[in-house]
Motif scaffolding. Sequence first.
Motif, mmCIF file in Angstrom:
data_model
loop_
_atom_site.group_PDB
_atom_site.id
_atom_site.type_symbol
_atom_site.label_atom_id
_atom_site.label_comp_id
_atom_site.label_asym_id
_atom_site.label_seq_id
_atom_site.Cartn_x
_atom_site.Cartn_y
_atom_site.Cartn_z
ATOM 1 N N ASN A 40 2.846 4.919 12.223
ATOM 2 C CA ASN A 40 2.441 5.652 11.015
ATOM 3 C C ASN A 40 3.447 5.352 9.904
ATOM 4 O OD1 ASN A 40 4.420 7.189 12.547
ATOM 5 N ND2 ASN A 40 4.059 8.884 11.127
ATOM 6 N N HIS A 41 3.129 5.740 8.669
ATOM 7 C CA HIS A 41 3.935 5.219 7.548
ATOM 8 C C HIS A 41 4.151 6.265 6.455
ATOM 9 C CE1 HIS A 41 5.909 2.253 5.299
ATOM 10 N NE2 HIS A 41 4.891 1.684 4.670
ATOM 11 N N PRO A 42 5.031 7.269 6.698
ATOM 12 C CA PRO A 42 5.247 8.294 5.678
ATOM 13 C C PRO A 42 6.365 8.009 4.687
ATOM 14 C CG PRO A 42 6.296 8.956 7.723
ATOM 15 C CD PRO A 42 5.625 7.637 7.995
ATOM 16 N N ASN A 43 7.210 6.985 4.959
ATOM 17 C CA ASN A 43 8.471 6.914 4.204
ATOM 18 C C ASN A 43 8.895 5.500 3.821
ATOM 19 O OD1 ASN A 43 10.525 8.272 2.908
ATOM 20 N ND2 ASN A 43 11.731 8.629 4.740
ATOM 21 N N ALA A 44 7.971 4.713 3.294
ATOM 22 C CA ALA A 44 8.250 3.395 2.705
ATOM 23 C C ALA A 44 9.158 2.552 3.601
ATOM 24 C CB ALA A 44 8.822 3.567 1.300
ATOM 25 N N PHE A 45 10.217 1.959 2.978
ATOM 26 C CA PHE A 45 11.083 1.034 3.708
ATOM 27 C C PHE A 45 11.932 1.732 4.773
ATOM 28 C CE2 PHE A 45 10.625 -0.925 -0.566
ATOM 29 C CZ PHE A 45 9.897 -2.041 -0.165
ATOM 30 N N ASN A 152 -2.633 -13.485 26.410
ATOM 31 C CA ASN A 152 -3.254 -12.532 27.329
ATOM 32 C C ASN A 152 -2.299 -11.416 27.749
ATOM 33 O OD1 ASN A 152 -5.770 -13.840 27.386
ATOM 34 N ND2 ASN A 152 -5.031 -15.312 28.907
ATOM 35 N N ASP A 153 -0.991 -11.624 27.543
ATOM 36 C CA ASP A 153 -0.022 -10.592 27.909
ATOM 37 C C ASP A 153 0.368 -9.717 26.712
ATOM 38 O OD1 ASP A 153 1.198 -12.707 26.630
ATOM 39 O OD2 ASP A 153 3.063 -12.596 27.797
ATOM 40 N N LEU A 154 -0.350 -9.844 25.598
ATOM 41 C CA LEU A 154 -0.049 -9.046 24.408
ATOM 42 C C LEU A 154 -0.294 -7.562 24.680
ATOM 43 C CD1 LEU A 154 0.611 -8.875 21.327
ATOM 44 C CD2 LEU A 154 -1.848 -9.122 20.913
ATOM 45 N N ILE A 155 0.649 -6.733 24.240
ATOM 46 C CA ILE A 155 0.473 -5.282 24.319
ATOM 47 C C ILE A 155 0.641 -4.675 22.934
ATOM 48 C CG2 ILE A 155 1.241 -5.112 26.725
ATOM 49 C CD1 ILE A 155 3.920 -4.051 25.683
ATOM 50 N N VAL A 156 0.005 -3.545 22.722
ATOM 51 C CA VAL A 156 0.166 -2.767 21.498
ATOM 52 C C VAL A 156 0.845 -1.455 21.880
ATOM 53 C CG1 VAL A 156 -1.012 -1.566 19.611
ATOM 54 C CG2 VAL A 156 -1.844 -3.800 20.389
ATOM 55 N N VAL A 157 1.954 -1.150 21.211
ATOM 56 C CA VAL A 157 2.702 0.072 21.504
ATOM 57 C C VAL A 157 2.602 1.016 20.311
ATOM 58 C CG1 VAL A 157 4.942 1.076 22.081
ATOM 59 C CG2 VAL A 157 4.322 -1.183 22.973
ATOM 60 N N PRO A 158 1.954 2.180 20.473
ATOM 61 C CA PRO A 158 1.885 3.146 19.372
ATOM 62 C C PRO A 158 3.218 3.887 19.224
ATOM 63 C CG PRO A 158 0.784 4.019 21.312
ATOM 64 C CD PRO A 158 1.218 2.629 21.666
ATOM 65 N N VAL A 159 3.602 4.138 17.978
ATOM 66 C CA VAL A 159 4.852 4.850 17.687
ATOM 67 C C VAL A 159 4.593 5.880 16.595
ATOM 68 C CG1 VAL A 159 7.223 4.659 16.812
ATOM 69 C CG2 VAL A 159 6.313 2.889 18.334
ATOM 70 N N GLY A 160 5.118 7.083 16.797
ATOM 71 C CA GLY A 160 5.036 8.124 15.778
ATOM 72 C C GLY A 160 6.410 8.389 15.183
ATOM 73 N N ILE A 161 6.504 8.347 13.863
ATOM 74 C CA ILE A 161 7.763 8.621 13.171
ATOM 75 C C ILE A 161 7.670 10.006 12.542
ATOM 76 C CG2 ILE A 161 9.299 7.896 11.315
ATOM 77 C CD1 ILE A 161 8.541 5.064 11.796
ATOM 78 N N ASN A 162 8.627 10.874 12.888
ATOM 79 C CA ASN A 162 8.607 12.266 12.446
ATOM 80 C C ASN A 162 9.923 12.621 11.754
ATOM 81 O OD1 ASN A 162 6.076 13.461 14.092
ATOM 82 N ND2 ASN A 162 7.197 12.063 15.418
ATOM 83 N N TYR A 163 9.836 13.082 10.502
ATOM 84 C CA TYR A 163 11.001 13.519 9.742
ATOM 85 C C TYR A 163 10.917 15.030 9.509
ATOM 86 C CZ TYR A 163 11.176 8.558 8.275
ATOM 87 O OH TYR A 163 11.215 7.190 8.223
ATOM 88 N N THR A 164 12.084 15.687 9.422
ATOM 89 C CA THR A 164 12.062 17.079 8.985
ATOM 90 C C THR A 164 11.745 17.150 7.504
ATOM 91 O OG1 THR A 164 14.477 16.924 8.779
ATOM 92 C CG2 THR A 164 13.614 18.056 10.714
ATOM 93 N N ASP A 165 12.370 16.258 6.722
ATOM 94 C CA ASP A 165 12.097 16.173 5.283
ATOM 95 C C ASP A 165 12.307 14.728 4.875
ATOM 96 O OD1 ASP A 165 11.808 16.386 2.566
ATOM 97 O OD2 ASP A 165 12.959 18.240 2.400
ATOM 98 N N PRO A 166 11.242 13.938 4.842
ATOM 99 C CA PRO A 166 11.383 12.489 4.669
ATOM 100 C C PRO A 166 12.006 12.040 3.358
ATOM 101 C CG PRO A 166 9.076 13.164 4.552
ATOM 102 C CD PRO A 166 9.851 14.339 5.036
ATOM 103 N N SER A 167 11.989 12.871 2.322
ATOM 104 C CA SER A 167 12.510 12.432 1.033
ATOM 105 C C SER A 167 13.955 12.839 0.791
ATOM 106 C CB SER A 167 11.638 12.991 -0.106
ATOM 107 O OG SER A 167 11.682 14.394 -0.124
#
Length: 443
Positions: A40-45, A152-167
């Motif tokens: 996911n993408h809440p905080n740019a770079f 054929n051995d490609l995998i996709v790994v989901p990742v969640g990024i969580n901030y208390t206050d991203p800014s």
Amino acid sequence: MLWHILKYYLGFVIAVFFKKTTIKNAQNLKVKGPVIVAVNHPNAFMDPIALTTLVYPPRLRYLARGDAFKKGIVTILLESLGIIPIFRIQDGGKEGLKKNDETYERVNSLLKKNKKIIIFAEGLCIQERRLRPLKKGVPRMVFGAIESKGLNDLIVVPVGINYTDPSQFRGTLFCNVGEPIKMIDYMAAYKEAPAKTMNQFLADLAPKMKELIVHINHTRSEEVISHLEEVYRTKYYKQHNFKLNNLEHDFLFSTKVVDVINKAEEIQPEKVKELNQKTVHYFKELKKYHIKDWLVNPTNQSSITYPLFTLRLLYIIITLPIYFKGLVASYLPYKLTDLITTKKVKVIEFKASFNMGIGAFLFLFYYACIFFVVKAVAPNPWWAVLALFTSALSSLFCLHLSPFRKKTWGILRLLKLKSSQPDVIQMLSQQRKDIIQSFEELM
């Protein structure tokens, strides 16, 4: 080469910028073979830099908006950091989209070499506590890589990024890594019905990503959830033997609060609205008397005394020389960073990224100046090393003491309020108790 040099400095910067960082199940990203990391993408770079720093090794590369790649030193710098341009129709028009063929080929070649690539599955950066709809470009890239290079051995790994206050500076960051998805399991169906299988993969990926983040269904619920996280935390942690400095426990607690409110919004929206009104009124009262919720919390009431305040004040007085040394060593670059960011950065999603980047450069430059000035005037060059070392340590001490000082003055305000207006404390305590009771009725 440049990335490997910057990695160590950025690792230090990330550790200073955030009060605490944690990554769960990092081993899922350290496997051998090609990996696409869906994030996911809440905080740019900040998102890819922080994730890359916490995971290393291995090194993660990632895709970024193609319009950032200007000719010259900027492109050279971005490329050396492992950033690959991806073009959207709004960035480069149809000509830009044509360049994506080269991008996909580069991604496929890197995956063929068992590299790890971050893709932001939502396709845009929005600072919200929810997962937005995933883009169809994700399965196109994944299945395209398999077809192109026979991965054929490609995998996709989901990742969640969580901030208390991203800014904000000195928040917390919890990177929640999910279980790998083996793409080989989809290939038989893909050969029969490519479009249907890509849609199915996207439908499978979305809930796997959603469970890794704090997902609030409605924006109108964000305020009441934020207030409840502050008011209800201590009681919930005590009931479940959670630790206050454990970010995974923070995540579990937040998801519980969000789950209750999300469900209540569907069946008892009027109750959520009423609860929101109560929390808004309560926090306005706290602001009116310049105190925080933790001071009203009955768990803390017995320990908040004048002897406690005296001990904390004594600690502040004893450490004043170190504190002032830290201010001298950090105030100018800190304020200049804040001034530049506030003036130049208008999009909140980019605030933390630029704050960290500008601050990292200015602090490095400022400390280098301290070193060379002391080296020029001191009889022994080791004095310059000592000046640099003490400046860094005292600055880090300031990060510890500043919130300690604020809490100490908060304790004093509460003690004065208890003496002069005890009925106010009773009123706030009753409001707080009523909020907790109303929330527990929704559980």
